[in-house]
Enzyme design. Structure first.
Site, PDB file in Angstrom:
ATOM      1  N   CYS A   2      12.095   2.093  -7.781  1.00 55.65           N
ATOM      2  CA  CYS A   2      11.908   1.482  -9.081  1.00 55.65           C
ATOM      3  C   CYS A   2      11.609   2.534 -10.139  1.00 55.65           C
ATOM      4  O   CYS A   2      11.495   3.720  -9.856  1.00 55.65           O
ATOM      5  CB  CYS A   2      10.757   0.474  -9.034  1.00 55.65           C
ATOM      6  SG  CYS A   2      10.921  -0.758  -7.732  1.00 55.65           S
ATOM      7  N   ARG A  50      12.983  -2.949 -11.515  1.00 53.61           N
ATOM      8  CA  ARG A  50      12.983  -3.210 -10.072  1.00 53.61           C
ATOM      9  C   ARG A  50      14.343  -2.988  -9.426  1.00 53.61           C
ATOM     10  O   ARG A  50      15.362  -3.489  -9.917  1.00 53.61           O
ATOM     11  CB  ARG A  50      12.539  -4.653  -9.789  1.00 53.61           C
ATOM     12  CG  ARG A  50      12.352  -4.921  -8.294  1.00 53.61           C
ATOM     13  CD  ARG A  50      11.980  -6.348  -8.006  1.00 53.61           C
ATOM     14  NE  ARG A  50      11.632  -6.506  -6.585  1.00 53.61           N
ATOM     15  CZ  ARG A  50      11.642  -7.655  -5.942  1.00 53.61           C
ATOM     16  NH1 ARG A  50      11.968  -8.763  -6.566  1.00 53.61           N
ATOM     17  NH2 ARG A  50      11.326  -7.703  -4.657  1.00 53.61           N
ATOM     18  N   ILE A  53      14.198  -4.157  -2.624  1.00 48.35           N
ATOM     19  CA  ILE A  53      14.387  -3.633  -1.269  1.00 48.35           C
ATOM     20  C   ILE A  53      13.672  -4.517  -0.247  1.00 48.35           C
ATOM     21  O   ILE A  53      14.227  -4.891   0.773  1.00 48.35           O
ATOM     22  CB  ILE A  53      13.854  -2.190  -1.149  1.00 48.35           C
ATOM     23  CG1 ILE A  53      14.520  -1.276  -2.187  1.00 48.35           C
ATOM     24  CG2 ILE A  53      14.049  -1.661   0.265  1.00 48.35           C
ATOM     25  CD1 ILE A  53      15.998  -1.036  -1.967  1.00 48.35           C
ATOM     26  N   ILE A  54      12.393  -4.818  -0.504  1.00 43.19           N
ATOM     27  CA  ILE A  54      11.561  -5.625   0.382  1.00 43.19           C
ATOM     28  C   ILE A  54      11.013  -6.811  -0.410  1.00 43.19           C
ATOM     29  O   ILE A  54      10.660  -6.666  -1.581  1.00 43.19           O
ATOM     30  CB  ILE A  54      10.405  -4.780   0.968  1.00 43.19           C
ATOM     31  CG1 ILE A  54      10.967  -3.693   1.906  1.00 43.19           C
ATOM     32  CG2 ILE A  54       9.399  -5.641   1.713  1.00 43.19           C
ATOM     33  CD1 ILE A  54       9.918  -2.729   2.424  1.00 43.19           C
ATOM     34  N   GLY A  76       8.208   3.190  -5.027  1.00 45.83           N
ATOM     35  CA  GLY A  76       8.160   3.779  -3.699  1.00 45.83           C
ATOM     36  C   GLY A  76       8.092   2.746  -2.602  1.00 45.83           C
ATOM     37  O   GLY A  76       8.473   1.593  -2.779  1.00 45.83           O
ATOM     38  N   ASP A 100       5.022  -4.872  -0.099  1.00 40.00           N
ATOM     39  CA  ASP A 100       4.097  -3.764   0.107  1.00 40.00           C
ATOM     40  C   ASP A 100       3.300  -3.460  -1.148  1.00 40.00           C
ATOM     41  O   ASP A 100       2.204  -2.895  -1.080  1.00 40.00           O
ATOM     42  CB  ASP A 100       4.837  -2.510   0.601  1.00 40.00           C
ATOM     43  CG  ASP A 100       5.943  -2.052  -0.344  1.00 40.00           C
ATOM     44  OD1 ASP A 100       6.441  -2.875  -1.137  1.00 40.00           O
ATOM     45  OD2 ASP A 100       6.330  -0.872  -0.272  1.00 40.00           O
ATOM     46  N   SER A 363      17.454  10.412   4.772  1.00 41.75           N
ATOM     47  CA  SER A 363      17.945  11.778   4.634  1.00 41.75           C
ATOM     48  C   SER A 363      17.180  12.708   5.566  1.00 41.75           C
ATOM     49  O   SER A 363      16.153  12.335   6.141  1.00 41.75           O
ATOM     50  CB  SER A 363      17.803  12.266   3.191  1.00 41.75           C
ATOM     51  OG  SER A 363      16.488  12.735   2.955  1.00 41.75           O
ATOM     52  N   GLY A 364      17.646  13.937   5.691  1.00 43.36           N
ATOM     53  CA  GLY A 364      16.978  14.942   6.507  1.00 43.36           C
ATOM     54  C   GLY A 364      16.170  15.930   5.697  1.00 43.36           C
ATOM     55  O   GLY A 364      15.782  16.990   6.220  1.00 43.36           O
TER      56      GLY A 364
END
Length: 644
Positions: A2, A50, A53-54, A76, A100, A363-364
Site C-alpha cells: 500500500c 490499498r 492482498i489479505i 506491508g 493483519d 524474491s531472493g
C-alpha cells in the site's frame, strides 16, 4: 502492499486541508489502486491507498481500535499476525476483521512502543492515539518498506511512503542537501536518514519515532539491531538442516495470500532456492517469472529454465533487448531522488512481467548480504589478511605511494590492475571497504565537484556513513563487519529501494523470505567460515541447497542483474550522455567541475577508460533535476551552492 500518508500537528489541533491530503494520497495511486481511505480529526489527517492482498472484504484503512481512539495506516505485511490475535484477545481486545493491520492497533494498546518487537514482517506504519495525543511511526527491521517524514516550520509532521508524497506539501523545504549529493555520488543512493532535500528524512531500518503533541520532537529510536556474535558451534550438517528448516518456515509465512502468488526466478542461487522451497510447500505449480537478455553476456535465463523444469513451474519469460534504455526518465520519476543502480531497469521489467500473472511475488533479495555471496567480500578478506601482516605505520606510506603512482589499467588483465588494491592496502578496513563499493572514489569526487561546492561540503565525506555504522557493529570479524555495513547501507538504500519502487510502480507486492529477521539473527550467530570457505561464497547456503538445486546453478560464477552501460554510452546513448553530462542542467547547479565532466565523457567514449558507472550516476542526476521541473529550491549558501 500500500501507500500511506499523514499529517500531525505537533503543537495544537488545527484542521488540515482535505484537498492537500487527497493530493498526497493520489500521487501514490500506483502503490494502492484498489481503493483509497481517509481519516480527519482536529490535529491529524491520515490517508491510505490499498493494494488488497489479505482480508479483501474488510481490510480497509485507516483502521481503528474498538472505540475509534487509535487509528493506523499501514504498508506491508505482519506475517505472524495469526499468532498474535489469540494473545491479544486473551488480553480483552476484540477483532472485527481478519486483517493483519488490526493487530497493530491492539498491539499498540497492549504494549505501546514495544509493539514493534512482536511483529515479524515488513512494515511501515503511522499510528495516531487520540487519548495519548501521540503519533507513532515505525519501519521494519531491515527497511524493506519505506518511510519518509518531514517536520515543517509550522509544527506539522508529514509522512508518507514515497518522497513525492511530502513534495505535495507547499511548506516542504526543497533546498538540496549538499551532503546528500556527496553521498549519492559515492554510493549511488542517498543513505538513511538523509534525503536529497534538507526538509525531509527517512526513518532508518529498525527505527521508530514517537511524537507527543506539545513535547519536543525526539530523535528516532532504534528498537532492533543485528549482532554478529559468531558463537554458534553447530557443525556443517546440522547447520544445513537447520537452515533448510528456517528457510521453509520463512517461505511458508510469505505464501499467505488471497490473491495470485508467484516468484521471481533469475537462475541465481537465491531466487532458485526460494522457488525450490515454494514448490515443496505448494500443491499447485508455482508461478515463476524471468527476464532474459538478448546479449548472452547478461543472460541467465537458461539456468532459470533448469530450475523451472525441475519443479514444473508455470514459467513466464520475456526477453529484454540489450538496448532497453528507454526507462531513464521513468526511473527518475519513480525514485524521486537521485538513484544510480542501473539494474533498476531489468528489475522494473521483471516486475512488469510478474504483474501480468500475479499480485504477490517472492524474491531472493538479501541472500548475498547474510550468506556472504558478494565477490567483493572475498576480495576484502584477502586484503584484510595482507593488511594484518604489515603494521599500519609501514603499510600506509608504502601502499599509499604505490596507489598514487601505479597507473590505472582498466584495459589490462586483472593481475595487472593493482592500483585499486594498493589504494585499499593503505587504508583501514572500513575505509577500504567503502573505497571498494564507491561509484566514484574520493579522489574522483574531489575532481568532479567544483571548488565552490567542495567548500560548501565543509570537509564532509560520505565515508562518515560507514564510520557511523561501523561504530555500532560490535564485531571485529572482517566478514561480519562488512556484512553489517551492507545490511545498514547497500541493502537498505540500494536493493530495497530499487525493488520497492519498481514493484509498486506496477502495483505488485514483493516479499523477501531471505530477509526474515529471525533468519538474519540466526545467521549472525554462525562463524564466518560457514559463509565463505576458501574462494567459495555462500558456502553453507549452497551445501544446504545441494539436494534441491542443480550443481550448475549452485556453483557457477555469479552474473548479477546487469545492463551493458559501457556499450550504450559508446553507441546508442553516446549523444544523449554527452548532452546530459555537458549540458545546461548540470552546469546550472554550480556543483560540478566542467573540465572533469568533459574528461569522463571523452575518455569513456574514446575507449581509453570505462567510466560507465560515474556517467550513469550523472545521467540519473540530470534526469532527477529535469523531473523536478523547477521544484527544487536553492540551498542556503552555508550548506550548498545555489541551484538555478
Amino acid at each position: 502492499m500500500c501507500g500511506i500518508a499523514g499529517l500531525f500537528d505537533t503543537r495544537g489541533k488545527r484542521d488540515f486541508d482535505r484537498a492537500l491530503m487527497q493530493r498526497m494520497s493520489d500521487v501514490q495511486h500506483h502503490r494502492g489502486p484498489d481503493e483509497a481511505g481517509y481519516h480527519f480529526e482536529p490535529g491529524v489527517a491520515l490517508a491510505h491507498r490499498r493494494l488488497s492482498i489479505i482480508d479483501l472484504a474488510t481490510g480497509q484503512q485507516p483502521l481503528f481500535n474498538e472505540d475509534g481512539s487509535v487509528a493506523v495506516v499501514f504498508n506491508g505485511e505482519i506475517y505472524n499476525f495469526q499468532e498474535l490475535v489469540p494473545e491479544l484477545e486473551a488480553l480483552g481486545h476484540v477483532f472485527h476483521t481478519r486483517s493483519d493491520t488490526e493487530v497493530i492497533v491492539h498491539a499498540w494498546e497492549a504494549w505501546g512502543e514495544d509493539c514493534v518487537q512482536r511483529f515479524r514482517g515488513m512494515f511501515a506504519f503511522g499510528l495516531h492515539d487520540r487519548k495519548r495525543d501521540t503519533l507513532f511511526m515505525a519501519r521494519d527491521r531491515l527497511a524493506v518498506k519505506p518511510m519518509f517524514y518531514a517536520l515543517l516550520e509550522d509544527g506539522t509532521l508529514a509522512f508518507g511512503s514515497e518522497l513525492k508524497v511530502l513534495m505535495q506539501h507547499p511548506a516542504l523545504d526543497r533546498r538540496m542537501d549538499a551532503l546528500a549529493v556527496e553521498e549519492y555520488f559515492a554510493l549511488g543512493y542517498v543513505a538513511e536518514p538523509r534525503t536529497i532535500f534538507l526538509g525531509a528524512k527517512k526513518l532508518g531500518p529498525g527505527e521508530s519515532l514517537c511524537i507527543r503533541r506539545g513535547l519536543p520532537i525526539p530523535e528516532p529510536r532504534q528498537y532492533w539491531d543485528v549482532e554478529f556474535t559468531l558463537d554458534n558451534n553447530i557443525g556443517l550438517a546440522d547447520a544445513s538442516a537447520e537452515l533448510t528448516a528456517r528457510l521453509r518456515e520463512s517461505v511458508r509465512l510469505r505464501m499467505i495470500s488471497e490473491v495470485p502468488l508467484g516468484a521471481f526466478l533469475s537462475g541465481g542461487v537465491d531466487s532458485s532456492a526460494v522457488v525450490a522451497i515454494m514448490a515443496g510447500l505448494s500443491d499447485a505449480p508455482v508461478n515463476t517469472c524471468s527476464i532474459g537478455f538478448d546479449d548472452p553476456k547478461f543472460n541467465e535465463s537458461e539456468f532459470a529454465q533448469k530450475v523451472a523444469d525441475r519443479y514444473r513451474t508455470n514459467h513466464f519469460v520475456e526477453t529484454v533487448k540489450s538496448d532497453d534504455f528507454d526507462l531513464i526518465d521513468t526511473l527518475a520519476a519513480l525514485y524521486d531522488e537521485p538513484y544510480a543502480d542501473s539494474s533498476a531497469i531489468p528489475t522494473y521489467r521483471v516486475c512488469q512481467l510478474a504483474r501480468k500473472h500475479v499480485t504477490v511475488a517472492l524474491s531472493g533479495d538479501g541472500g548475498d548480504e547474510s550468506f556472504g555471496g558478494y565477490r567483493r567480500y572475498r576480495m576484502h578478506l584477502m586484503e584484510e589478511k595482507m593488511r594484518a601482516a604489515l603494521p599500519q605505520g609501514l603499510r600506509q606510506p608504502l601502499f599509499g605511494l604505490l596507489g598514487r603512482v601505479y597507473p590505472k589499467a582498466d584495459w589490462a588483465p586483472r593481475v595487472f590492475r593493482a592500483k585499486t588494491t594498493f589504494q585499499a592496502m593503505a587504508r583501514d578496513a572500513v575505509e577500504a571497504y567503502f573505497h571498494s563499493v564507491s561509484l566514484l572514489r574520493g579522489d574522483m569526487r574531489a575532481r568532479l565537484f567544483s571548488a565552490h561546492f567542495r567548500g560548501q561540503l565543509g570537509g564532509y565525506d560520505a565515508l562518515d556513513v560507514f564510520r557511523r555504522h561501523a561504530a555500532q557493529a560490535r564485531t571485529d570479524d572482517p566478514l561480519a563487519l562488512i556484512q553489517y555495513l551492507d545490511l545498514k547501507t547497500y541493502l537498505v538504500g540500494d536493493i530495497n529501494t530499487k525493488v520497492d519502487r519498481a514493484s509498486m510502480a506496477h502495483s505488485l507486492e514483493v516479499r523477501e523470505p531471505l530477509m526474515d529477521h529471525e533468519l538474519v539473527e540466526w545467521l549472525a550467530t554462525l562463524p564466518s567460515g560457514l559463509k565463505i570457505q576458501g574462494n567459495e561464497g555462500k558456502y553453507l547456503f549452497k551445501k544446504a541447497m545441494e539436494p534441491y538445486l542443480p550443481h550448475e546453478v549452485l556453483y557457477r560464477p555469479k552474473m548479477g542483474f546487469a545492463v551493458p552501460l559501457a556499450r550504450w554510452f559508446r553507441g546508442p546513448l553516446k549523444q544523449r550522455v554527452r548532452d546530459a553530462v555537458l549540458g545546461e542542467t548540470l552546469a546550472a547547479t554550480g556543483i560540478f567541475n566542467r573540465e572533469y565532466l568533459q574528461h569522463l565523457v571523452d575518455a569513456h567514449q574514446s575507449g581509453a577508460r570505462d567510466y560507465s558507472a560515474p556517467l550513469w550516476s550523472l545521467l540519473m542526476f540530470e534526469a532527477f533535476l529535469r523531473n523536478l521541473d523547477g521544484a527544487v529550491k536553492p540551498a542556503p549558501e552555508s550548506v550548498a551552492p545555489a541551484l538555478a
